[in-house]
Design a protein around this motif. Structure first.
Motif, PDB file in Angstrom:
ATOM      1  N   LEU A  86      -3.133  -1.464   2.943  1.00  0.00           N
ATOM      2  CA  LEU A  86      -3.816  -0.303   2.383  1.00  0.00           C
ATOM      3  C   LEU A  86      -4.324   0.616   3.477  1.00  0.00           C
ATOM      4  O   LEU A  86      -4.171   1.841   3.411  1.00  0.00           O
ATOM      5  N   LEU A  87      -4.940   0.031   4.505  1.00  0.00           N
ATOM      6  CA  LEU A  87      -5.401   0.827   5.640  1.00  0.00           C
ATOM      7  C   LEU A  87      -4.220   1.427   6.388  1.00  0.00           C
ATOM      8  O   LEU A  87      -4.240   2.607   6.772  1.00  0.00           O
ATOM      9  N   GLY A  88      -3.174   0.628   6.586  1.00  0.00           N
ATOM     10  CA  GLY A  88      -2.022   1.084   7.336  1.00  0.00           C
ATOM     11  C   GLY A  88      -1.325   2.270   6.702  1.00  0.00           C
ATOM     12  O   GLY A  88      -0.817   3.151   7.407  1.00  0.00           O
TER      13      GLY A  88
ATOM     14  N   GLY B  50       0.833  -1.187   0.000  1.00  0.00           N
ATOM     15  CA  GLY B  50       0.000   0.000   0.000  1.00  0.00           C
ATOM     16  C   GLY B  50       0.871   1.242   0.000  1.00  0.00           C
ATOM     17  O   GLY B  50       2.062   1.177   0.334  1.00  0.00           O
ATOM     18  N   PHE B  51       0.310   2.380  -0.383  1.00  0.00           N
ATOM     19  CA  PHE B  51       1.075   3.628  -0.312  1.00  0.00           C
ATOM     20  C   PHE B  51       0.126   4.817  -0.235  1.00  0.00           C
ATOM     21  O   PHE B  51      -1.036   4.750  -0.644  1.00  0.00           O
TER      22      PHE B  51
ATOM     23  N   THR C  28       3.709   0.739   2.566  1.00  0.00           N
ATOM     24  CA  THR C  28       3.495  -0.375   3.485  1.00  0.00           C
ATOM     25  C   THR C  28       3.566  -1.684   2.704  1.00  0.00           C
ATOM     26  O   THR C  28       3.259  -1.733   1.516  1.00  0.00           O
ATOM     27  N   ASP C  29       3.969  -2.747   3.416  1.00  0.00           N
ATOM     28  CA  ASP C  29       4.151  -4.056   2.790  1.00  0.00           C
ATOM     29  C   ASP C  29       3.520  -5.106   3.703  1.00  0.00           C
ATOM     30  O   ASP C  29       3.993  -5.347   4.811  1.00  0.00           O
TER      31      ASP C  29
ATOM     32  N   SER D 186      -3.624  -9.702   4.006  1.00  0.00           N
ATOM     33  CA  SER D 186      -2.784  -8.632   4.548  1.00  0.00           C
ATOM     34  C   SER D 186      -2.756  -7.403   3.657  1.00  0.00           C
ATOM     35  O   SER D 186      -2.308  -6.330   4.091  1.00  0.00           O
ATOM     36  N   GLU D 187      -3.244  -7.519   2.420  1.00  0.00           N
ATOM     37  CA  GLU D 187      -3.332  -6.315   1.590  1.00  0.00           C
ATOM     38  C   GLU D 187      -4.312  -5.316   2.205  1.00  0.00           C
ATOM     39  O   GLU D 187      -4.168  -4.101   2.020  1.00  0.00           O
TER      40      GLU D 187
END
Length: 280
Positions: free
Chosen positions: A55-57, A27-28, A41-42, A50-51
Motif C-alpha cells: 500500500l505504501l509502495g 496495493g494500487f 503493487t503486489d 507485506s500488505e
C-alpha cells in the motif's frame, strides 16, 4: 491531462488468502494530474505484513514515477526506470530503518513488486519491477518469475547492486496510446490462460491485441476488451472491484443425477488488482 483519460481500478482478495484469513497484499494508486500515472503493487506472500509495504509502495512508486517523468523524462525509458527505482529505494530506506533495519524487517513489511504506466503529452512508458501484467492498446504483456520468486526492488536496501533494473514492457509516443492496463500477477487467472512456461527470471510473454491474428476468439483477451469498453467500469468508481468480486465468488449447484452439492471455488486464487485507463 485530467480531461484526456478515464481511469478505474479495483482489487480483490484471492481465494488462498481468504481461506487462510489473510489480508489482501496488493496495493494500487493512480493520478491524472499533469500526466497519467498508474501503479499496482503486489506484496510478498510470505511477508507477515507485506500488505503495508504494498500500500505504501504504490504511493511511493507513483510519486517517483511522476518526478522522474519531469527529469530524466520518458524519452529514454531505461534511464527513467533507473531513476524511479533509485527514488523508491531512497524513500524506503528511512522506513526500513524505523522498522529496525534488519533483513527480517524487510521481509515482513517491504517486499513488493510493481507495474507502472506513465503517459505525458509526448511519450508513454510501461515498466515492471518483478512480476505482473500490462496491456497497451489491448496487447497483453505478462512478466513471470520462475518459482514465484520475483526480484523485489526493496532487495536493493540490503545490496544496492542486487536485483535487475526495472524492465521496459512498452515505450512509445503517447498519442498512439488509446488504452492502458496494469495488473498484479493474480490477474493472469482472469486475463491469461497460460501462466506456466517461463524459462528465465522476468520473462515477458506477449499476446496480440484483440482482433489481431485471430485472437478475437480468445475469451481472456475478450475479458480485457470488455473491461476497457464497458462504460459502467468508468462511471461507477466501485464497479471494477465488484466485477472482480463476482469472478472470485464461491458458488454451488445441485448435481441432481448424483444427488450432491457441487461446490466451485472462485477463479482468482491469488490477490488480483487491476487499473484500466482509456483515452476520451
Amino acid at each position: 491531462m485530467t480531461s484526456e483519460w478515464q481511469v478505474a481500478g479495483g482489487s480483490v482478495r484471492g481465494t488462498r488468502h481468504r481461506r487462510a484469513d489473510r489480508n489482501n497484499q496488493d496495493g494500487f494508486h493512480w493520478s491524472t494530474d499533469d500526466r497519467l500515472t498508474l501503479v499496482v503493487t503486489d506484496g510478498c506472500t510470505s511477508g507477515a505484513r507485506s500488505e503495508l509495504g504494498a500500500l505504501l509502495g504504490a504511493r511511493l512508486v507513483a510519486r517517483r514515477a511522476m518526478a522522474a517523468a519531469v527529469w530524466p523524462g520518458l524519452e529514454n525509458p531505461e534511464s527513467y526506470g533507473r531513476a524511479v527505482r533509485a527514488g523508491l529505494l531512497a524513500d524506503l530506506a528511512p522506513v526500513h530503518a524505523a522498522l529496525g533495519g534488519t533483513p527480517a524487517d524487510l521481509l515482513d513489511h517491504l517486499l513488493f513488486t510493481a507495474v507502472l504506466a506513465v503517459a505525458d503529452a509526448r511519450h508513454a512508458a510501461v515498466l515492471g519491477m518483478g512480476d505482473g501484467m500490462a496491456a497497451v492498446n489491448g496487447e497483453l504483456r505478462v512478466v513471470e518469475s520462475p518459482g514465484n520468486r520475483p526480484a523485489y526492488p526493496a532487495y536493493g536496501l540490503l545490496d544496492p547492486s542486487s536485483g535487475p533494473e526495472p524492465r521496459v514492457l512498452w515505450h512509445g509516443l503517447s498519442p498512439e496510446v488509446r488504452t492502458l492496463m496494469v495488473g498484479t500477477d493474480g490477474a493472469a487467472d482472469l486475463l491469461c490462460p497460460e501462466r506456466s512456461g517461463a524459462t528465465g527470471p522476468g520473462q515477458v510473454r506477449t499476446r496480440p491485441a484483440d482482433g489481431e491474428g485471430g485472437s478475437n476468439r480468445d475469451p481472456y483477451l475478450s475479458r480485457l476488451t470488455s473491461l476497457l469498453e464497458d462504460d459502467r467500469v468508468f462511471d461507477n468508481p466501485d464497479q471494477l472491484r465488484r466485477l472482480l468480486t463476482v469472478a472470485n465468488r464461491d458458488t454451488q449447484r445441485v448435481d441432481w443425477e448424483n444427488r450432491r452439492l457441487q461446490r466451485e471455488t472462485g477463479m482468482l486464487p491469488d490477490d488480483t488488482t487491476l487499473i484500466v485507463a482509456r483515452r476520451i
